[in-house]
Design a protein around this motif. Structure first.
Motif, PDB file in Angstrom:
ATOM      1  N   ASP A 227       1.051  -1.327  -0.007  1.00  0.00           N
ATOM      2  CA  ASP A 227       0.005   0.025  -0.086  1.00  0.00           C
ATOM      3  C   ASP A 227       0.780   1.305  -0.114  1.00  0.00           C
ATOM      4  OD1 ASP A 227      -2.192  -1.648  -0.020  1.00  0.00           O
ATOM      5  OD2 ASP A 227      -2.780  -1.303   2.183  1.00  0.00           O
ATOM      6  N   GLY A 228       2.007   1.156   0.129  1.00  0.00           N
ATOM      7  CA  GLY A 228       3.017   2.226  -0.040  1.00  0.00           C
ATOM      8  C   GLY A 228       3.263   3.122   1.089  1.00  0.00           C
ATOM      9  N   PHE A 229       3.279   2.639   2.184  1.00  0.00           N
ATOM     10  CA  PHE A 229       3.434   3.534   3.555  1.00  0.00           C
ATOM     11  C   PHE A 229       4.953   3.694   3.790  1.00  0.00           C
ATOM     12  CE2 PHE A 229      -0.882   1.930   3.924  1.00  0.00           C
ATOM     13  CZ  PHE A 229      -1.337   3.002   4.584  1.00  0.00           C
ATOM     14  N   GLY A 230       5.702   4.464   3.116  1.00  0.00           N
ATOM     15  CA  GLY A 230       7.313   4.493   3.052  1.00  0.00           C
ATOM     16  C   GLY A 230       7.675   4.834   4.337  1.00  0.00           C
ATOM     17  N   GLY A 231       7.008   5.860   4.717  1.00  0.00           N
ATOM     18  CA  GLY A 231       7.630   6.304   6.151  1.00  0.00           C
ATOM     19  C   GLY A 231       7.705   5.451   7.231  1.00  0.00           C
ATOM     20  N   ILE A 232       6.438   4.726   7.580  1.00  0.00           N
ATOM     21  CA  ILE A 232       6.712   3.527   8.687  1.00  0.00           C
ATOM     22  C   ILE A 232       7.539   2.639   8.160  1.00  0.00           C
ATOM     23  CG2 ILE A 232       5.095   1.931   9.696  1.00  0.00           C
ATOM     24  CD1 ILE A 232       2.797   3.597   9.013  1.00  0.00           C
ATOM     25  N   TYR A 261     -17.065  13.443  12.068  1.00  0.00           N
ATOM     26  CA  TYR A 261     -16.039  12.278  11.888  1.00  0.00           C
ATOM     27  C   TYR A 261     -14.609  12.994  12.252  1.00  0.00           C
ATOM     28  CZ  TYR A 261     -13.432   8.414   9.598  1.00  0.00           C
ATOM     29  OH  TYR A 261     -12.354   7.384   9.415  1.00  0.00           O
ATOM     30  N   VAL A 262     -13.724  12.223  13.230  1.00  0.00           N
ATOM     31  CA  VAL A 262     -12.588  12.638  13.640  1.00  0.00           C
ATOM     32  C   VAL A 262     -11.511  11.497  13.460  1.00  0.00           C
ATOM     33  CG1 VAL A 262     -11.162  13.358  15.705  1.00  0.00           C
ATOM     34  CG2 VAL A 262     -13.218  14.561  15.347  1.00  0.00           C
ATOM     35  N   VAL A 263     -10.425  11.814  12.775  1.00  0.00           N
ATOM     36  CA  VAL A 263      -9.240  11.039  12.933  1.00  0.00           C
ATOM     37  C   VAL A 263      -8.085  11.451  13.864  1.00  0.00           C
ATOM     38  CG1 VAL A 263      -7.574   9.681  11.431  1.00  0.00           C
ATOM     39  CG2 VAL A 263      -9.795  10.045  10.556  1.00  0.00           C
ATOM     40  N   LEU A 264      -7.833  10.411  14.836  1.00  0.00           N
ATOM     41  CA  LEU A 264      -6.608  10.535  15.275  1.00  0.00           C
ATOM     42  C   LEU A 264      -5.495   9.578  14.953  1.00  0.00           C
ATOM     43  CD1 LEU A 264      -8.163   9.743  18.850  1.00  0.00           C
ATOM     44  CD2 LEU A 264      -8.039  12.057  17.917  1.00  0.00           C
ATOM     45  N   VAL A 265      -4.265  10.448  15.009  1.00  0.00           N
ATOM     46  CA  VAL A 265      -3.053   9.900  14.473  1.00  0.00           C
ATOM     47  C   VAL A 265      -1.991   9.532  15.541  1.00  0.00           C
ATOM     48  CG1 VAL A 265      -1.242   9.481  12.540  1.00  0.00           C
ATOM     49  CG2 VAL A 265      -3.544  10.201  12.257  1.00  0.00           C
ATOM     50  N   GLY A 266      -1.362   8.441  16.040  1.00  0.00           N
ATOM     51  CA  GLY A 266      -0.627   8.315  17.207  1.00  0.00           C
ATOM     52  C   GLY A 266       0.777   7.764  16.663  1.00  0.00           C
ATOM     53  N   LYS A 267       1.929   8.386  17.213  1.00  0.00           N
ATOM     54  CA  LYS A 267       3.299   7.899  17.146  1.00  0.00           C
ATOM     55  C   LYS A 267       3.375   6.580  17.876  1.00  0.00           C
ATOM     56  CE  LYS A 267       8.160   9.422  18.068  1.00  0.00           C
ATOM     57  NZ  LYS A 267       8.965  10.182  18.563  1.00  0.00           N
ATOM     58  N   GLY A 268       3.638   5.552  17.223  1.00  0.00           N
ATOM     59  CA  GLY A 268       3.743   4.259  17.948  1.00  0.00           C
ATOM     60  C   GLY A 268       5.377   3.753  17.794  1.00  0.00           C
ATOM     61  N   ILE A 269       6.259   4.455  18.154  1.00  0.00           N
ATOM     62  CA  ILE A 269       7.664   4.133  18.123  1.00  0.00           C
ATOM     63  C   ILE A 269       8.042   3.178  19.516  1.00  0.00           C
ATOM     64  CG2 ILE A 269      10.091   4.865  17.974  1.00  0.00           C
ATOM     65  CD1 ILE A 269       8.616   5.285  15.519  1.00  0.00           C
ATOM     66  N   HIS A 337       6.098   8.736   0.878  1.00  0.00           N
ATOM     67  CA  HIS A 337       5.318   8.534   1.898  1.00  0.00           C
ATOM     68  C   HIS A 337       3.923   7.939   1.158  1.00  0.00           C
ATOM     69  CE1 HIS A 337       7.270  10.282   5.164  1.00  0.00           C
ATOM     70  NE2 HIS A 337       7.785  11.140   4.420  1.00  0.00           N
ATOM     71  N   TYR A 338       2.841   7.576   1.985  1.00  0.00           N
ATOM     72  CA  TYR A 338       1.696   7.243   1.402  1.00  0.00           C
ATOM     73  C   TYR A 338       1.236   8.477   0.618  1.00  0.00           C
ATOM     74  CZ  TYR A 338      -2.907   5.357   1.147  1.00  0.00           C
ATOM     75  OH  TYR A 338      -4.154   4.837   0.526  1.00  0.00           O
ATOM     76  N   ARG A 353       7.898  12.010  13.040  1.00  0.00           N
ATOM     77  CA  ARG A 353       7.339  12.717  11.781  1.00  0.00           C
ATOM     78  C   ARG A 353       7.169  11.933  10.632  1.00  0.00           C
ATOM     79  NH1 ARG A 353      11.592  17.432  12.385  1.00  0.00           N
ATOM     80  NH2 ARG A 353      11.474  16.438  14.531  1.00  0.00           N
ATOM     81  N   LEU A 354       8.052  11.074  10.274  1.00  0.00           N
ATOM     82  CA  LEU A 354       7.983  10.274   9.194  1.00  0.00           C
ATOM     83  C   LEU A 354       6.797   9.197   9.311  1.00  0.00           C
ATOM     84  CD1 LEU A 354      11.980   9.345   8.724  1.00  0.00           C
ATOM     85  CD2 LEU A 354      10.343  11.326   7.678  1.00  0.00           C
ATOM     86  N   VAL A 355       6.827   8.577  10.386  1.00  0.00           N
ATOM     87  CA  VAL A 355       5.734   7.689  10.500  1.00  0.00           C
ATOM     88  C   VAL A 355       4.164   8.474  10.629  1.00  0.00           C
ATOM     89  CG1 VAL A 355       7.108   5.794  11.474  1.00  0.00           C
ATOM     90  CG2 VAL A 355       5.606   7.176  12.912  1.00  0.00           C
ATOM     91  N   LEU A 356       4.270   9.417  11.310  1.00  0.00           N
ATOM     92  CA  LEU A 356       2.978  10.316  11.412  1.00  0.00           C
ATOM     93  C   LEU A 356       2.613  10.803  10.056  1.00  0.00           C
ATOM     94  CD1 LEU A 356       3.477  12.579  14.330  1.00  0.00           C
ATOM     95  CD2 LEU A 356       2.114  10.285  14.289  1.00  0.00           C
ATOM     96  N   ALA A 357       3.449  11.118   8.994  1.00  0.00           N
ATOM     97  CA  ALA A 357       3.390  11.520   7.683  1.00  0.00           C
ATOM     98  C   ALA A 357       2.444  10.464   7.027  1.00  0.00           C
ATOM     99  CB  ALA A 357       4.611  12.103   7.072  1.00  0.00           C
ATOM    100  N   ASP A 358       2.772   9.290   7.006  1.00  0.00           N
ATOM    101  CA  ASP A 358       2.008   8.385   6.535  1.00  0.00           C
ATOM    102  C   ASP A 358       0.724   8.271   6.795  1.00  0.00           C
ATOM    103  OD1 ASP A 358       4.013   7.574   5.027  1.00  0.00           O
ATOM    104  OD2 ASP A 358       4.334   5.645   5.726  1.00  0.00           O
ATOM    105  N   GLY A 359       0.573   8.143   8.276  1.00  0.00           N
ATOM    106  CA  GLY A 359      -1.016   8.219   8.914  1.00  0.00           C
ATOM    107  C   GLY A 359      -1.726   9.506   8.466  1.00  0.00           C
TER     108      GLY A 359
END
Length: 505
Positions: A227-232, A261-269, A337-338, A353-359
Motif C-alpha cells: 500500500d506504499g507506507f514508505g515512512g513507516i 468524523y474525527v481521525v486521531l494519528v498516534g506515534k507508536g515508536i 510516503h503514502y 514525523r516520518l511515520v505520522l506523515a504516512d498516517g
C-alpha cells in the motif's frame, strides 16, 4: 519461529462506588475531604458514628501543620470501635483539578487496605466529583515486574458519599473510565521494549477493541509495502521486529452520513535508539515510552463506547522500532510516503514525523475526516519551549479546533499551550532533492509541525507535541514517577464532550 506476544493484562483498579447516605458501619478507614470552607456538611453525623469530634480533630491537625491545600493529608488513629483511623485530605477551593489531586492522595494512602469510606463535600459539581474519581484511579497506578517485595496493591474498595440521598454515580463512573484511559496509556508506555514491539502493540489494540465494541485492522510489513507506507517502512527497516499500522474504528449507534468524523494519528515508536543517527546512552534511557502518542490513541478509543461519544472516530497508530543495523535507513535517503510525497532524511532520529506523515496522508486521502489530530512525543525542543510537566505543545490550522483541545486540556489536567506555525520557517525544511527534509537547525518543534502540516492538506488539523508532559520526575498529585500516558484523558475528554467539532470550519 514467530515470537509469541504476551496477552495484555487489563488493569485491576480499585472498586469505587457511590453510596447515597452515610454507611451504617463503613470501612475500618474513613477519609474526610476538607476544603477551604471546612468540613463536609455531613461531618457532624459522621463524627458521631465514628465517636470522634471531627471539628476538634481538624483544629488539632491544623495546629500541627495540616493545611487544606489540595492533596495534603493527616492521619489520626482511633483506639476503639470498628473504625481504626481517620484520614483528613485537603481539597483546596474544590476545583476539579484540586479534587483530582485529593483523589490521588487518597488512593496512595489506601494502597494495601481492603476498604475505605470517603466523605466528600455535599453539592460539589459533577466535573469536580468526576475529577476526584479520576484521581482515585490515577493515584492507584502501579507497574512492576518484581517477583519479591512488589509493594502494596491498590485499595480493594473505596466507597464515596456526601451523606445526602443523592445518587451521583454517573459522575463517579465517568471519572473512573477517563482515569482508566490514563492508566492504560501509562501501562503501555511503561512496558519494557523487550516485550513491547509493533506486533505487541497491535495485539493489545485488538484486545481492547474487542472490549470496547470497536473494529480493528492491522497492516503487517507486507501490506505496508503493497500500500506504499514508505515512512513507516523506512523507520522500521533497521529492526528485526517489523512495523505495523493499526486502525481502530468507533461508530456511535444511529450514526449516518452527516455524523461528524474525527481521525486521531498516534506515534507508536516502541523503542527509539535514534537509528544510525544514534542517541547518546543518557538520551536513549526511557525511549520505551516513545509510543506514548499511539498508546494514548488506543486507550482513548477503548473508552468511547462506554462514555457514549456522539461522533465517529478512527484511531491510527503508526508503529515501528527505530534501530541501527545494516538494513537501517540512512541520512540522505529519500522516502516516498503514502500518496507520493517525498522526504529527504537528514536525521534518522527525527523518525516520529516520518511515520505520522504516512498516517496523516492516509487519513486525508482515504478517510476524509472533518478534523484530524496527531499526537506524539515528537521533539525534545518542546521541553525547551515549555519546560516539564506544565504544558504540552499545541499547533493547529483551525482556531476552533485549537480552542476545543485547549479547553479539554484544562478540564482533564493535561494542559496545552498553543504554538505558532509561521510560514516564514518553511524554508528551513526545504531541499532541492525532495518535497521537504525531516529535520533542520531551526526551531525544532515548530519545523517538525510545519513538516507534518503539509500532509494534513485542507482538513482542520492539530498537532500535539507532548514530550514536555510525557514523563513525571516524581510521584506528585495524579502522576507517578515515570511515564504519564499524556494525551489519553485529554483526547477522551474532548471526544466525549457535547459537541467536539463546534465551530470547526
Amino acid at each position: 519461529m514467530a515470537r509469541r506476544s504476551a496477552k495484555f493484562v487489563f488493569p485491576t483498579l480499585p472498586a469505587v462506588a457511590w453510596q447515597p447516605g452515610l454507611p451504617v458501619h463503613g470501612a475500618p478507614t474513613w477519609v474526610v475531604v476538607v476544603g477551604e470552607a471546612g468540613l463536609p456538611a455531613a461531618a457532624k453525623e459522621a463524627g458521631e458514628r465514628l465517636g470522634v469530634d471531627l471539628d476538634r480533630l481538624l483544629e488539632v491537625q491544623r495546629d500541627t501543620g495540616f493545611s487544606t491545600s489540595a492533596g495534603a493529608t493527616a492521619a489520626y488513629p482511633l483506639l476503639s470501635g470498628e473504625v481504626s483511623e481517620v484520614l483528613l485530605v485537603g481539597a483546596g477551593s474544590g476545583t476539579s483539578a484540586e479534587l483530582r489531586h485529593a483523589g490521588a492522595a487518597v488512593a496512595r494512602f489506601g494502597r494495601g487496605k481492603d476498604e475505605l469510606t470517603t466523605l466528600v463535600a455535599e453539592g460539589i459539581d459533577a466535573e469536580a466529583l468526576q475529577g476526584f474519581a479520576e484521581g482515585l484511579v490515577l493515584g492507584s497506578f502501579t507497574y512492576t515486574l518484581k517477583t519479591v517485595d512488589a509493594g502494596q496493591p491498590v485499595a480493594g474498595r473505596i466507597t464515596l458519599t456526601d451523606g445526602s440521598d443523592a445518587d451521583r454515580s454517573d459522575a463517579v463512573d465517568r471519572g473512573l473510565v477517563v482515569g482508566r484511559t490514563g492508566w492504560l496509556a501509562r501501562q503501555f508506555a511503561t512496558t519494557p521494549s523487550n516485550e513491547k514491539d509493533p506486533a505487541w502493540l497491535a495485539a493489545r489494540a485488538t484486545e481492547l477493541a474487542a472490549h470496547g465494541g470497536l473494529e480493528v485492522k492491522v497492516w503487517d510489513e507486507k501490506q505496508l509495502v503493497a500500500d506504499g507506507f514508505g515512512g513507516i517502512l523506512a523507520v522500521g527497516k533497521g529492526s528485526t521486529r517489523p512495523p505495523r499500522l493499526i486502525r481502530i474504528d468507533y461508530t456511535p449507534e444511529g450514526a449516518g452520513p452527516d455524523t461528524p468524523y474525527v481521525v486521531l494519528v498516534g506515534k507508536g515508536i516502541t523503542y527509539d535508539t535514534g537509528g544510525l543517527s544514534l542517541k547518546p546512552r543518557e538520551s536513549m534511557v526511557s525511549m520505551k515510552r516513545d509510543m506514548t502518542g499511539g498508546g494514548s490513541v488506543i486507550a482513548t478509543m477503548s473508552a468511547l463506547r462506554e462514555l457514549g461519544a456522539k461522533i465517529r472516530v478512527t484511531g491510527l497508530v503508526c508503529s515501528a522500532e527505530n534501530m541501527p543495523s545494516g538494513t537501517a535507513y540512512r541520512p540522505d535517503d529519500v522516502i516516498r510516503h503514502y500518496g507520493g510525497r517525498t522526504t529527504e532524511v537528514k536525521n534518522t532520529d527525527a523518525e516520529g514525523r516520518l511515520v505520522l506523515a504516512d498516517g496523516l496522508a492516509y487519513a486525508v486521502q482515504e478517510l476524509k475526516p472533518d478534523a484530524l489530530v496527531d499526537i506524539a512525543t515528537l521533539t525534545g525542543a518542546i521541553k525547551v519551549s515549555l519546560g516539564a510537566m506544565l504544558y504540552g505543545g499545541l499547533f493547529a490550522t483551525d482556531d476552533a479546533l485549537a480552542g476545543q483541545l485547549a479547553a479539554a486540556g484544562e478540564v482533564s489536567g493535561e494542559r496545552l499551550w498553543r504554538m505558532p506555525l509561521p510560514a516564514e520557517y518553511a524554508d528551513l525544511i526545504s531541499t532541492p532533492i525532495a518535497d521537504s527534509v525531516n529535520s533542520s537547525k531551526g526551531p525544532g518543534s515548530i519545523t517538525a509541525a510545519l513538516f507534518l502540516k503539509a500532509f494534513a492538506g485542507d482538513v482542520p488539523w492539530a498537532h500535539l507535541d507532548l514530550s514536555s508532559i510525557a514523563e513525571s520526575p516524581r510521584d506528585e498529585y495524579e502522576y507517578s514517577v515515570g511515564a504519564t500516558g499524556a494525551g489519553a484523558r485529554l483526547l477522551t475528554t474532548w471526544l466525549t464532550s457535547e459537541d467536539p467539532l463546534a465551530g470547526i470550519a
